[in-house]
Design a protein around this motif. Structure first.
Motif, PDB file in Angstrom:
ATOM      1  N   GLY A 165       2.404 -18.602 -10.626  1.00  0.00           N
ATOM      2  CA  GLY A 165       1.579 -17.588  -9.982  1.00  0.00           C
ATOM      3  C   GLY A 165       1.425 -16.372 -10.869  1.00  0.00           C
ATOM      4  N   THR A 166       0.220 -15.829 -10.908  1.00  0.00           N
ATOM      5  CA  THR A 166      -0.045 -14.672 -11.776  1.00  0.00           C
ATOM      6  C   THR A 166      -0.619 -13.485 -11.013  1.00  0.00           C
ATOM      7  OG1 THR A 166      -2.295 -15.422 -12.298  1.00  0.00           O
ATOM      8  CG2 THR A 166      -0.510 -16.217 -13.721  1.00  0.00           C
ATOM      9  N   ARG A 167      -0.638 -13.562  -9.686  1.00  0.00           N
ATOM     10  CA  ARG A 167      -1.353 -12.543  -8.907  1.00  0.00           C
ATOM     11  C   ARG A 167      -0.468 -11.421  -8.401  1.00  0.00           C
ATOM     12  NH1 ARG A 167      -5.500 -16.349  -5.397  1.00  0.00           N
ATOM     13  NH2 ARG A 167      -6.849 -16.888  -7.164  1.00  0.00           N
ATOM     14  N   GLY A 168       0.827 -11.570  -8.539  1.00  0.00           N
ATOM     15  CA  GLY A 168       1.706 -10.524  -8.044  1.00  0.00           C
ATOM     16  C   GLY A 168       1.732 -10.478  -6.526  1.00  0.00           C
ATOM     17  N   VAL A 169       2.375  -9.439  -5.998  1.00  0.00           N
ATOM     18  CA  VAL A 169       2.517  -9.289  -4.549  1.00  0.00           C
ATOM     19  C   VAL A 169       2.057  -7.896  -4.156  1.00  0.00           C
ATOM     20  CG1 VAL A 169       4.131  -9.285  -2.608  1.00  0.00           C
ATOM     21  CG2 VAL A 169       4.472 -10.887  -4.507  1.00  0.00           C
ATOM     22  N   ARG A 170       1.149  -7.814  -3.220  1.00  0.00           N
ATOM     23  CA  ARG A 170       0.673  -6.520  -2.717  1.00  0.00           C
ATOM     24  C   ARG A 170       1.622  -6.055  -1.614  1.00  0.00           C
ATOM     25  NH1 ARG A 170      -4.341  -4.911  -4.093  1.00  0.00           N
ATOM     26  NH2 ARG A 170      -4.541  -3.679  -2.204  1.00  0.00           N
ATOM     27  N   VAL A 171       2.106  -4.833  -1.740  1.00  0.00           N
ATOM     28  CA  VAL A 171       3.039  -4.256  -0.769  1.00  0.00           C
ATOM     29  C   VAL A 171       2.318  -3.144  -0.017  1.00  0.00           C
ATOM     30  CG1 VAL A 171       5.251  -3.090  -0.473  1.00  0.00           C
ATOM     31  CG2 VAL A 171       4.970  -4.808  -2.274  1.00  0.00           C
ATOM     32  N   ALA A 172       2.369  -3.206   1.300  1.00  0.00           N
ATOM     33  CA  ALA A 172       1.620  -2.243   2.115  1.00  0.00           C
ATOM     34  C   ALA A 172       2.147  -0.823   1.942  1.00  0.00           C
ATOM     35  CB  ALA A 172       1.690  -2.657   3.589  1.00  0.00           C
TER      36      ALA A 172
ATOM     37  N   ASP B  27       8.234   3.071   0.825  1.00  0.00           N
ATOM     38  CA  ASP B  27       9.227   2.695   1.842  1.00  0.00           C
ATOM     39  C   ASP B  27       9.968   1.425   1.441  1.00  0.00           C
ATOM     40  OD1 ASP B  27       8.414   4.844   3.314  1.00  0.00           O
ATOM     41  OD2 ASP B  27       7.160   3.700   4.704  1.00  0.00           O
ATOM     42  N   ALA B  28       9.238   0.485   0.839  1.00  0.00           N
ATOM     43  CA  ALA B  28       9.874  -0.769   0.418  1.00  0.00           C
ATOM     44  C   ALA B  28      10.933  -0.500  -0.648  1.00  0.00           C
ATOM     45  CB  ALA B  28       8.824  -1.743  -0.110  1.00  0.00           C
ATOM     46  N   PHE B  29      10.615   0.361  -1.618  1.00  0.00           N
ATOM     47  CA  PHE B  29      11.580   0.662  -2.665  1.00  0.00           C
ATOM     48  C   PHE B  29      12.777   1.417  -2.098  1.00  0.00           C
ATOM     49  CE2 PHE B  29      13.393   3.095  -6.160  1.00  0.00           C
ATOM     50  CZ  PHE B  29      13.578   2.082  -7.106  1.00  0.00           C
ATOM     51  N   ALA B  30      12.533   2.308  -1.145  1.00  0.00           N
ATOM     52  CA  ALA B  30      13.637   3.049  -0.528  1.00  0.00           C
ATOM     53  C   ALA B  30      14.582   2.097   0.210  1.00  0.00           C
ATOM     54  CB  ALA B  30      13.085   4.102   0.436  1.00  0.00           C
ATOM     55  N   ALA B  31      13.994   1.107   0.890  1.00  0.00           N
ATOM     56  CA  ALA B  31      14.819   0.116   1.592  1.00  0.00           C
ATOM     57  C   ALA B  31      15.654  -0.685   0.596  1.00  0.00           C
ATOM     58  CB  ALA B  31      13.934  -0.813   2.414  1.00  0.00           C
ATOM     59  N   PHE B  32      15.031  -1.066  -0.495  1.00  0.00           N
ATOM     60  CA  PHE B  32      15.765  -1.792  -1.538  1.00  0.00           C
ATOM     61  C   PHE B  32      16.896  -0.938  -2.096  1.00  0.00           C
ATOM     62  CE2 PHE B  32      16.543  -2.549  -6.016  1.00  0.00           C
ATOM     63  CZ  PHE B  32      16.863  -3.909  -6.029  1.00  0.00           C
ATOM     64  N   GLN B  33      16.602   0.324  -2.375  1.00  0.00           N
ATOM     65  CA  GLN B  33      17.617   1.213  -2.942  1.00  0.00           C
ATOM     66  C   GLN B  33      18.793   1.367  -1.985  1.00  0.00           C
ATOM     67  OE1 GLN B  33      17.172   2.313  -6.017  1.00  0.00           O
ATOM     68  NE2 GLN B  33      19.162   3.349  -6.126  1.00  0.00           N
ATOM     69  N   ASN B  34      18.495   1.427  -0.691  1.00  0.00           N
ATOM     70  CA  ASN B  34      19.546   1.545   0.320  1.00  0.00           C
ATOM     71  C   ASN B  34      20.444   0.306   0.322  1.00  0.00           C
ATOM     72  OD1 ASN B  34      20.836   2.727   2.716  1.00  0.00           O
ATOM     73  ND2 ASN B  34      19.852   1.032   3.807  1.00  0.00           N
ATOM     74  N   ILE B  35      19.816  -0.867   0.225  1.00  0.00           N
ATOM     75  CA  ILE B  35      20.587  -2.116   0.179  1.00  0.00           C
ATOM     76  C   ILE B  35      21.454  -2.154  -1.078  1.00  0.00           C
ATOM     77  CG2 ILE B  35      20.381  -4.637  -0.071  1.00  0.00           C
ATOM     78  CD1 ILE B  35      17.804  -4.410   1.618  1.00  0.00           C
TER      79      ILE B  35
END
Length: 337
Positions: free
Chosen positions: A108-115, A119-127
């Motif tokens: 796959g070459t299209r990547g992932v679109r994040v809404a 917020d997604a990065f903050a959630a990851f950082q918290n984990i």
């Protein structure tokens, strides 16, 4: 594989029906096609991967490949993921085999679109921070689950969960890191990097390399069968991956068979001459191959250990409970953690 599939913008693959002859599924973003795999049928995973590398026309693709066990619809068969990973539960490899599906390769070459990327990065950082604060974080990052192998001795995992002496010091994580580890490895986008690359430098398996060898593989292929040589267990790890077999299912089946042999519930008449004595790694390897190829005594175990117990009890004229109690004791003990 899952990440590569998502990068091609698919959330799942649903496969229905059965191909008239062996095929493999090739996915490259919008390009989805079934290709002839008759030339791959009968090959082990590593050899299949080598052939696919030259013909799929994709760089760094992810792949699920079944070995002979999946083709033969063996209980415990799995599609091996990228040579060393094991989506092992549920005998999915046997389902692939029933559909004549040898492999799935995806790029796959299209990547992932994040809404909401912030917020997604903050959630990851918290984990990440929560994990880093755990006292086990550093240990898992350096040792993976290999440090649990010695701990399994407190649960009497050795000799199919019997309270007998076993040289767990031979399988210490310190010995693995000193003699076999060649580098750490992380799963996709994981900050833990708990896996390891390894190599065997001397002995019968000198030159063999691989990845993994975690507790969930080392214990059933090693202590549960009475095998304490680390190089041998790493070799068997590569073997089950190459055949497309779940190490826990197959290691437990071999260990239970050795236990039946110990109790006099199996003889050479049933095992076609195999002497299933504790610690006999050559016999363990031969039986694993027999299971994958559905031949000899392995053909009986290919139906699953409970089915084998029922058939053996019928042949020998004994109560099935005499055989199945050893399986249940094994399963109960392994569920304790």
């Amino acid at each position: 594989f899952a990440a590569e599939l998502k990068y091609a913008n698919y959330d799942a693959i649903v496969i229905t029906g059965s191909a008239p002859h062996p095929v493999y599924l090739r996915i490259a973003d919008d390009q989805v096609e079934l290709r002839d795999a008759r030339h791959l049928w009968g090959k082990r995973v590593r050899e299949t991967d080598h052939v696919l590398r030259d013909e799929v026309g994709l760089s760094q693709y992810a792949r699920l490949i079944i070995g002979p066990s999946g083709e033969n619809r063996v209980h415990g068969a799995m599609p091996t993921c990228d040579l060393y990973r094991a989506p092992a539960g549920g005998s999915t490899g046997a389902v692939f085999g029933s559909k004549n599906l040898k492999a799935i390769v995806v790029k796959g070459t299209r990547g992932v679109r994040v809404a909401r990327p912030t917020d997604a990065f903050a959630a990851f950082q918290n984990i990440f921070e929560k994990n880093r604060a755990d006292p086990r974080f550093k240990r898992f990052g350096e040792q993976g689950t290999k440090w649990l192998v010695e701990l399994s001795g407190t649960l009497n995992c050795q000799y199919n969960v019997q309270a007998r002496d076993f040289p767990y010091a031979n399988l210490s994580v310190e010995r693995f890191q000193k003699e076999f580890a060649t580098g750490t490895k992380a799963c996709h986008a994981c900050f833990q990097h708990c896996d390891h690359h390894w190599a065997i430098h001397d002995g019968s398996f000198a030159g063999e390399q691989g990845s993994g060898g975690e507790a969930g593989t080392t214990i059933p292929l090693g202590p549960m069968c009475g095998v304490s040589d680390y190089a041998t267990i790493l070799h068997l790890t590569n073997l089950v991956n190459d055949l497309g077999l779940d190490s826990i299912t197959i290691g437990s089946a071999v260990a239970t068979s050795m236990h039946w042999w110990q109790e006099g519930l199996l003889t050479e008449a049933e095992t076609h001459g195999l002497r299933l004595e504790w610690g006999n790694a050559q016999v363990e390897e031969e039986l694993i191959i027999q299971i994958a190829e559905r031949r000899g005594y392995g053909a009986l175990l290919a139906e699953g250990i409970f089915a084998a117990a029922k058939e053996l009890a019928h042949r020998r004229g004994v109560e099935p409970e005499r055989l199945t109690r050893l399986i249940r004791a094994n399963k109960k003990r392994r569920e304790v953690p």
